[in-house]
Design a protein around this motif. Structure first.
Motif, mmCIF file in Angstrom:
data_model
loop_
_atom_site.group_PDB
_atom_site.id
_atom_site.type_symbol
_atom_site.label_atom_id
_atom_site.label_comp_id
_atom_site.label_asym_id
_atom_site.label_seq_id
_atom_site.Cartn_x
_atom_site.Cartn_y
_atom_site.Cartn_z
ATOM 1 N N LEU A 369 -9.839 82.781 23.635
ATOM 2 C CA LEU A 369 -8.563 82.641 24.332
ATOM 3 C C LEU A 369 -8.157 83.964 24.990
ATOM 4 N N ASN A 370 -8.360 85.079 24.278
ATOM 5 C CA ASN A 370 -8.019 86.398 24.826
ATOM 6 C C ASN A 370 -8.692 86.645 26.171
ATOM 7 N N HIS A 371 -9.998 86.372 26.202
ATOM 8 C CA HIS A 371 -10.796 86.657 27.395
ATOM 9 C C HIS A 371 -10.868 85.454 28.338
ATOM 10 N N SER A 372 -10.184 84.388 27.978
ATOM 11 C CA SER A 372 -10.126 83.183 28.801
ATOM 12 C C SER A 372 -11.521 82.683 29.186
ATOM 13 N N SER A 373 -12.365 82.523 28.172
ATOM 14 C CA SER A 373 -13.748 82.113 28.407
ATOM 15 C C SER A 373 -13.861 80.604 28.605
ATOM 16 N N ASN A 374 -14.318 80.201 29.781
ATOM 17 C CA ASN A 374 -14.549 78.784 30.056
ATOM 18 C C ASN A 374 -15.669 78.234 29.181
ATOM 19 N N VAL A 375 -16.745 79.031 29.053
ATOM 20 C CA VAL A 375 -17.880 78.597 28.231
ATOM 21 C C VAL A 375 -17.450 78.440 26.778
ATOM 22 N N GLY A 376 -16.734 79.444 26.264
ATOM 23 C CA GLY A 376 -16.333 79.415 24.862
ATOM 24 C C GLY A 376 -15.435 78.239 24.536
ATOM 25 N N ILE A 377 -14.394 77.979 25.360
ATOM 26 C CA ILE A 377 -13.472 76.880 25.046
ATOM 27 C C ILE A 377 -14.164 75.533 25.228
ATOM 28 N N SER A 378 -15.128 75.454 26.154
ATOM 29 C CA SER A 378 -15.882 74.206 26.338
ATOM 30 C C SER A 378 -16.695 73.883 25.093
ATOM 31 N N LEU A 379 -17.433 74.878 24.597
ATOM 32 C CA LEU A 379 -18.285 74.654 23.429
ATOM 33 C C LEU A 379 -17.456 74.400 22.170
ATOM 34 N N ALA A 380 -16.339 75.141 22.023
ATOM 35 C CA ALA A 380 -15.488 74.946 20.842
ATOM 36 C C ALA A 380 -14.853 73.557 20.851
ATOM 37 N N THR A 381 -14.428 73.105 22.012
ATOM 38 C CA THR A 381 -13.833 71.765 22.122
ATOM 39 C C THR A 381 -14.879 70.690 21.853
ATOM 40 N N GLU A 382 -16.075 70.901 22.363
ATOM 41 C CA GLU A 382 -17.162 69.935 22.124
ATOM 42 C C GLU A 382 -17.498 69.874 20.644
ATOM 43 N N ALA A 383 -17.532 71.042 20.000
ATOM 44 C CA ALA A 383 -17.872 71.069 18.567
ATOM 45 C C ALA A 383 -16.808 70.355 17.740
ATOM 46 N N ALA A 384 -15.558 70.498 18.129
ATOM 47 C CA ALA A 384 -14.478 69.816 17.409
ATOM 48 C C ALA A 384 -14.468 68.325 17.695
ATOM 49 N N GLY A 385 -14.965 67.959 18.887
ATOM 50 C CA GLY A 385 -14.947 66.560 19.309
ATOM 51 C C GLY A 385 -13.981 66.368 20.459
ATOM 52 N N PHE A 386 -14.493 65.934 21.593
ATOM 53 C CA PHE A 386 -13.633 65.746 22.762
ATOM 54 C C PHE A 386 -12.500 64.760 22.487
ATOM 55 N N GLU A 387 -12.733 63.869 21.520
ATOM 56 C CA GLU A 387 -11.681 62.880 21.218
ATOM 57 C C GLU A 387 -10.410 63.550 20.711
ATOM 58 N N HIS A 388 -10.535 64.707 20.074
ATOM 59 C CA HIS A 388 -9.335 65.413 19.594
ATOM 60 C C HIS A 388 -8.534 65.992 20.772
ATOM 61 N N LEU A 389 -9.236 66.467 21.794
ATOM 62 C CA LEU A 389 -8.536 66.948 22.988
ATOM 63 C C LEU A 389 -7.846 65.788 23.702
ATOM 64 N N ASN A 390 -8.544 64.680 23.836
ATOM 65 C CA ASN A 390 -7.928 63.512 24.480
ATOM 66 C C ASN A 390 -6.704 63.048 23.704
ATOM 67 N N ASP A 391 -6.802 63.084 22.368
ATOM 68 C CA ASP A 391 -5.663 62.708 21.522
ATOM 69 C C ASP A 391 -4.483 63.653 21.733
ATOM 70 N N ALA A 392 -4.763 64.953 21.831
ATOM 71 C CA ALA A 392 -3.695 65.931 22.040
ATOM 72 C C ALA A 392 -3.017 65.730 23.388
ATOM 73 N N ILE A 393 -3.812 65.424 24.412
ATOM 74 C CA ILE A 393 -3.236 65.170 25.739
ATOM 75 C C ILE A 393 -2.242 64.018 25.660
ATOM 76 N N GLY A 394 -2.590 62.988 24.920
ATOM 77 C CA GLY A 394 -1.686 61.849 24.766
ATOM 78 C C GLY A 394 -0.480 62.163 23.912
ATOM 79 N N ARG A 395 -0.689 62.804 22.754
ATOM 80 C CA ARG A 395 0.433 63.087 21.847
ATOM 81 C C ARG A 395 1.451 64.048 22.459
ATOM 82 N N TYR A 396 0.958 65.016 23.229
ATOM 83 C CA TYR A 396 1.858 65.986 23.856
ATOM 84 C C TYR A 396 2.332 65.532 25.238
ATOM 85 N N HIS A 397 1.981 64.302 25.595
ATOM 86 C CA HIS A 397 2.488 63.658 26.828
ATOM 87 C C HIS A 397 2.227 64.510 28.064
#
Length: 581
Positions: A369-397
């Motif tokens: 997050l500090n260095h605003s890495s596109n690669v890093g946040i992509s891989l971290a989100t994939e490792a957690a599961g894209f479904e969690h990001l999609n869920d957050a998008i919905g919950r936070y409207h």
């Protein structure tokens, strides 16, 4: 044949010739002894008497109402009376929009005896060219033309003193905006008929406008109403006042900071929003170019709306906070968890890399997050599961309208999750392939600052005359205190150790995230060499829990909006005596 003969006789029954023959037949029957010449005289007299009688019946019975109405109109004046439009106050009771007394001047061209002379007199009293007034006074087929609507009362008095034939006056009101362009886009403006056209003048038109009345009265020789000659009067019902959340002092600070900041950044497209994360009250909002409701003739195209509310954009790296929150809530990583981040990655025939070239390296989630890495946040989100990001998008409207009480709010968009491929998940994780409004991002960051409680952004606070206080829904989106605390800690690191250093306010723990987003092209893909910049942040634990977004559109990569954020929040700290726990 019989029917046509009957119709012919019926048609002749109303003619003078027919009337004469009938009268002659009647006289022959009644006075058989009267001589021929005397009989002709009697017949003519009877015919004329019959015609006069029929005409009298026509005037007194058939068209009596029409002529009565015309006579009434010739000696009366009638018009709609405008109600006093409600005043708009800022949160401290400062007048933002109000209605003042005015005089509308109009003419009945039929009654103007000297068109050229009257035109010259009006030009002398009101300004302008005599030819323009002469054109109005020469209009045919009308008994009403406006000479000047909502003129100054003093102008009306000057024209009254001239005692011009066919010139009349109506007491009226005119909308005034004492602060000019400051807050103009939020406040909006009214047309000459008193209807709200943009902003809160439009949003709350029904409350502010009131109900028009009617006035009908007899008028004298010069057209002025005769005392005691009122025929009908329905009083106008004045509109209600409203108090809104805008702080005109902070609004001025924000507008000046945006103007000066965009000059430094070298763009004419910038915007800012300041909202209380605890209440949803919007203290300031603007976008360039500004709008002056007191001088709409000089307004620029696109100035009438706050684009931070009405226009969507791809948020870029400010959206990485959403991805980080999804990862933390999924308990897949902590701020200090590490991940190997190559210099670039590929998916679905697309490559993803960081904005700055770098070697392969291992980064913590905090450093990503500090260095605003596109690669890093992509891989971290994939490792957690894209479904969690999609869920957050919905919950936070994040792609839904916030419900802000401002016309034309944008809504945002993201691809349905069932259509996500790996590259879509990567892109969305760093704020591409998803569109939101800046206000939606402000609401998300406000939720993080407010302990997981999401508020409804709004302007209306109360209606002073009735004492009614507006209420707005809130929602507990997350109760994960650990994830909230971790994300705030990471956003603080962005300011102390990462890309947001120039946003920091001395002595206050500013948390936030920068953004440098590519600009979608109308031809597809993204524009070369220009970016949308942004910063969204807050002071952690602040006594006045303000969230601020600053954005700049289509500028070179090397610029930042963090200095503008700093200028706004530094002023806010002083103005509200903000402390932080």
């Amino acid at each position: 044949m019989d029917r046509r003969s009957h119709a012919s006789r019926a048609g002749r029954a109303s003619s003078p010739h027919s009337t004469y023959h009938r009268a002659q037949s009647a006289i022959d029957a009644a006075l058989p002894a009267v001589g021929g010449r005397a009989k002709v005289v009697l017949v003519l007299f009877a015919a004329f008497a019959a015609i006069f009688f029929l005409r009298l019946v026509f005037l007194q019975v058939i068209v009596a109402d029409q002529y009565s109405a015309q006579a009434e109109e010739s000696r009366t004046i009638s018009f709609t009376t405008n109600p006093h439009r409600g005043t708009i106050y800022d949160r401290n009771g400062i007048v933002l929009a109000t209605s003042v007394e005015a005089t509308t001047i109009y003419a009945n061209p039929v009654e103007v005896t000297d068109v050229a002379g009257t035109a010259r007199a009006l030009a002398g009293a009101l300004g302008g060219e005599p030819a323009d007034f002469e054109a109005l006074l020469s209009k045919e087929g009308t008994s009403f033309v406006y000479i000047k609507r909502q003129a100054e009362v003093s102008e009306g008095e000057r024209v009254k003193a001239l005692e011009l034939d066919g010139i009349y006056f109506i007491s009226d009101t005119r909308r005034e905006y004492p602060n000019g362009s400051i807050g103009g886009q939020v406040i909006g403006y009214c047309n000459v008929d008193g209807d709200g056209i943009t902003g809160l003048e439009l949003q709350y038109n029904d409350i502010l406008k009131g109900t028009a009345g009617t006035y009908v009265a007899e008028r004298g020789e010069k057209g002025f109403p005769i005392p005691g000659g009122v025929k009908e009067e329905t009083p106008a019902v004045d509109g209600q006042d409203i108090m809104i959340s805008l702080d005109i002092k902070l609004q001025d600070t924000v507008e000046q900071a945006v103007i000066e900041g965009m000059e430094t950044i070298e763009t004419d497209q910038g915007s800012a929003v300041v909202m209380d994360a605890s209440t949803g009250e919007i203290y300031a909002a603007c976008s360039l170019p500004l709008m002056n409701p007191a001088d709409m003739e000089s307004s620029e195209v696109g100035s009438e709306h706050v684009k931070a509310i009405t226009q969507v954009y791809e948020p870029g790296s400010t959206f990485k906070s959403v991805s980080a929150m999804a990862i933390l809530e999924a308990k897949k990583m902590t701020p200090e968890s590490t991940m190997f981040c190559p210099s670039s990655i590929s998916a679905n025939d697309y490559d993803v890399s960081d904005a700055h070239e770098r070697e392969d390296e291992t980064l913590t989630l905090r450093e990503i997050l500090n260095h605003s890495s596109n690669v890093g946040i992509s891989l971290a989100t994939e490792a957690a599961g894209f479904e969690h990001l999609n869920d957050a998008i919905g919950r936070y409207h994040l792609t839904e309208r916030t419900g802000v009480d401002y016309p034309g709010e944008g809504s945002g968009h993201v691809e349905d999750f069932e259509n996500w491929g790996t590259i879509v998940g990567y892109n969305v994780s760093f704020g591409q392939g998803i569109s939101v409004t800046p206000l939606q991002m402000v609401r998300f960051y406000g939720c993080i600052a407010n302990g997981g409680v999401m508020v409804t952004p709004h302007f209306l606070i109360s209606k002073p005359q009735t004492g009614e206080v507006a209420e707005y829904p809130t929602e507990v989106v997350t109760e994960d205190a650990e994830a909230l605390s971790d994300l705030r800690s990471m956003l603080r690191s962005v300011v102390t150790d990462g890309s947001g250093k120039r946003a920091d306010v001395e002595g206050y723990p500013v948390c936030g995230k920068t953004s440098t987003a590519e600009v979608p092209s109308e031809q597809g893909g993204y524009k070369e060499g220009v970016y949308n910049l942004g910063f969204c942040g807050f002071i952690d634990g602040a006594s006045t829990n303000l969230v601020c977004f600053v954005g700049a559109n289509e500028v070179p990569y090397t610029r930042q909006t963090t200095p503008v954020f700093n200028a706004i929040m530094t002023s806010a700290v002083k103005q509200y005596n903000i402390t932080s726990s």
